[in-house]
Motif scaffolding. Structure first.
Motif, short mmCIF file in Angstrom:
data_model
loop_
_atom_site.label_atom_id
_atom_site.label_comp_id
_atom_site.label_asym_id
_atom_site.label_seq_id
_atom_site.Cartn_x
_atom_site.Cartn_y
_atom_site.Cartn_z
N VAL A 247 -20.97 31.18 14.05
CA VAL A 247 -21.65 32.07 13.18
C VAL A 247 -23.14 32.08 13.69
CG1 VAL A 247 -20.26 31.61 11.20
CG2 VAL A 247 -22.34 30.20 11.58
N ASP B 13 -22.81 36.38 8.64
CA ASP B 13 -21.39 36.51 9.24
C ASP B 13 -20.52 35.05 9.05
OD1 ASP B 13 -22.80 34.97 11.05
OD2 ASP B 13 -22.42 36.31 12.74
N CYS B 14 -21.04 34.41 7.86
CA CYS B 14 -20.11 33.32 7.72
C CYS B 14 -19.05 33.42 6.89
CB CYS B 14 -21.31 32.05 6.89
SG CYS B 14 -20.47 30.42 6.42
#
Ligand code: SF4
Length: 62
Positions: A29, A34-35
């Protein structure tokens, strides 16, 4: 001799650990954006409500 100053980048907060910065604890990440864990938690009504409750209970709440 010249000196350069760099502006420090703001550290993003972890959306699911209120009051804590993102420590990139998940694999691959670049931040909360974008986790996958954030995506999963925030996509679930009960889990999202739990995060909200813990945010309200956190000292120095934000
Ligand atoms: S990688 Fe995801 S779960 Fe880990 S601290 Fe950052 S936002 Fe939170």
């Amino acid at each position: 001799m010249s000196s350069t100053t760099r502006a420090a980048r703001p550290v993003p907060a972890c959306p699911i650990r209120p009051g804590e910065p993102c420590t990139l604890c998940q694999v691959d990440v670049t931040g909360p954006q974008d986790c996958g864990l954030v995506w999963l938690v925030m996509g679930d009504d009960e889990l999202r409500a739990g995060v909200h409750r813990s945010r309200l209970a956190a000292p120095g709440r934000r």
